[in-house]
Design a protein around this motif. Sequence first.
Motif, PDB file in Angstrom:
ATOM      1  N   LEU A 158       0.830  -1.211   0.000  1.00 44.08           N
ATOM      2  CA  LEU A 158       0.000   0.000   0.000  1.00 44.08           C
ATOM      3  C   LEU A 158       0.862   1.258   0.000  1.00 44.08           C
ATOM      4  O   LEU A 158       0.580   2.216  -0.729  1.00 44.08           O
ATOM      5  CB  LEU A 158      -0.954  -0.001   1.193  1.00 44.08           C
ATOM      6  CG  LEU A 158      -2.073  -1.038   1.146  1.00 44.08           C
ATOM      7  CD1 LEU A 158      -2.832  -1.066   2.471  1.00 44.08           C
ATOM      8  CD2 LEU A 158      -3.015  -0.766  -0.019  1.00 44.08           C
ATOM      9  N   VAL A 159       1.890   1.258   0.833  1.00 42.64           N
ATOM     10  CA  VAL A 159       2.827   2.383   0.831  1.00 42.64           C
ATOM     11  C   VAL A 159       3.505   2.457  -0.536  1.00 42.64           C
ATOM     12  O   VAL A 159       3.704   3.544  -1.093  1.00 42.64           O
ATOM     13  CB  VAL A 159       3.865   2.253   1.969  1.00 42.64           C
ATOM     14  CG1 VAL A 159       4.972   3.289   1.823  1.00 42.64           C
ATOM     15  CG2 VAL A 159       3.186   2.384   3.325  1.00 42.64           C
ATOM     16  N   GLY A 160       3.825   1.298  -1.082  1.00 47.81           N
ATOM     17  CA  GLY A 160       4.456   1.247  -2.393  1.00 47.81           C
ATOM     18  C   GLY A 160       3.600   1.843  -3.493  1.00 47.81           C
ATOM     19  O   GLY A 160       4.115   2.451  -4.434  1.00 47.81           O
ATOM     20  N   VAL A 161       2.290   1.682  -3.382  1.00 45.49           N
ATOM     21  CA  VAL A 161       1.388   2.283  -4.372  1.00 45.49           C
ATOM     22  C   VAL A 161       1.533   3.798  -4.335  1.00 45.49           C
ATOM     23  O   VAL A 161       1.648   4.443  -5.391  1.00 45.49           O
ATOM     24  CB  VAL A 161      -0.080   1.847  -4.135  1.00 45.49           C
ATOM     25  CG1 VAL A 161      -1.048   2.680  -4.958  1.00 45.49           C
ATOM     26  CG2 VAL A 161      -0.250   0.364  -4.446  1.00 45.49           C
ATOM     27  N   SER A 162       1.564   4.376  -3.142  1.00 48.41           N
ATOM     28  CA  SER A 162       1.734   5.835  -3.055  1.00 48.41           C
ATOM     29  C   SER A 162       3.107   6.246  -3.576  1.00 48.41           C
ATOM     30  O   SER A 162       3.233   7.253  -4.271  1.00 48.41           O
ATOM     31  CB  SER A 162       1.505   6.345  -1.630  1.00 48.41           C
ATOM     32  OG  SER A 162       2.571   5.998  -0.775  1.00 48.41           O
ATOM     33  N   ASN A 163       4.133   5.455  -3.260  1.00 49.82           N
ATOM     34  CA  ASN A 163       5.477   5.752  -3.776  1.00 49.82           C
ATOM     35  C   ASN A 163       5.493   5.706  -5.297  1.00 49.82           C
ATOM     36  O   ASN A 163       6.088   6.564  -5.948  1.00 49.82           O
ATOM     37  CB  ASN A 163       6.504   4.740  -3.262  1.00 49.82           C
ATOM     38  CG  ASN A 163       6.704   4.817  -1.783  1.00 49.82           C
ATOM     39  OD1 ASN A 163       6.435   5.821  -1.161  1.00 49.82           O
ATOM     40  ND2 ASN A 163       7.155   3.728  -1.212  1.00 49.82           N
ATOM     41  N   THR A 164       4.861   4.677  -5.839  1.00 48.51           N
ATOM     42  CA  THR A 164       4.840   4.506  -7.289  1.00 48.51           C
ATOM     43  C   THR A 164       4.104   5.663  -7.952  1.00 48.51           C
ATOM     44  O   THR A 164       4.563   6.191  -8.977  1.00 48.51           O
ATOM     45  CB  THR A 164       4.191   3.163  -7.664  1.00 48.51           C
ATOM     46  OG1 THR A 164       4.955   2.108  -7.053  1.00 48.51           O
ATOM     47  CG2 THR A 164       4.146   2.957  -9.163  1.00 48.51           C
ATOM     48  N   LEU A 165       2.986   6.066  -7.372  1.00 48.57           N
ATOM     49  CA  LEU A 165       2.238   7.193  -7.940  1.00 48.57           C
ATOM     50  C   LEU A 165       3.066   8.474  -7.911  1.00 48.57           C
ATOM     51  O   LEU A 165       3.124   9.205  -8.906  1.00 48.57           O
ATOM     52  CB  LEU A 165       0.916   7.391  -7.192  1.00 48.57           C
ATOM     53  CG  LEU A 165      -0.153   6.347  -7.453  1.00 48.57           C
ATOM     54  CD1 LEU A 165      -1.352   6.560  -6.532  1.00 48.57           C
ATOM     55  CD2 LEU A 165      -0.588   6.362  -8.910  1.00 48.57           C
ATOM     56  N   ILE A 166       3.693   8.739  -6.767  1.00 40.33           N
ATOM     57  CA  ILE A 166       4.528   9.938  -6.648  1.00 40.33           C
ATOM     58  C   ILE A 166       5.676   9.877  -7.654  1.00 40.33           C
ATOM     59  O   ILE A 166       5.929  10.825  -8.395  1.00 40.33           O
ATOM     60  CB  ILE A 166       5.053  10.087  -5.206  1.00 40.33           C
ATOM     61  CG1 ILE A 166       3.910  10.478  -4.278  1.00 40.33           C
ATOM     62  CG2 ILE A 166       6.200  11.091  -5.125  1.00 40.33           C
ATOM     63  CD1 ILE A 166       4.234  10.378  -2.805  1.00 40.33           C
TER      64      ILE A 166
END
Length: 145
Positions: free
Chosen positions: A18-26
Amino acid sequence: MNFPERYPWAVQFVKFALVGVSNTLIYYVIYSILVHFGCHYALANGIGFIVSVLNSFLWNSLFVFKKTADKKRNTAATLVKTFISYALTGLVLQTFLLHMLIDLAHLSKYLAPLMCVCVTTPLNFLLNKFWSYKEKPETKDQPAA
């Protein structure tokens, strides 16, 4: 025993993802904007990397790899280890994979970084879990005898 108690590593991996999804989006928004305006994909990758690692460190510290009361962790050392582990996967490995996918396989500059996530995410989880956020037992100060 329910699933979270039986498989705490799996719950932790889901949180990490889930944190990775935000990282990927950023990362992807920064990367795409820079590439769109003519920035070379390797430089765009580096800039997106720095911003996404800071985001990752914040959320992984607060949400995924929370420090337990009976353990100790050096925040500065954890940040350095986080940058090193992500540098291996987010800069070195991902830049190599981008080169392979974009320059050699002629895939889209916008599709290639999304494909790289499938390789780098599991590696990032293992590096973070077993190295960056590894805790040490809290030691009680023993009075000198």
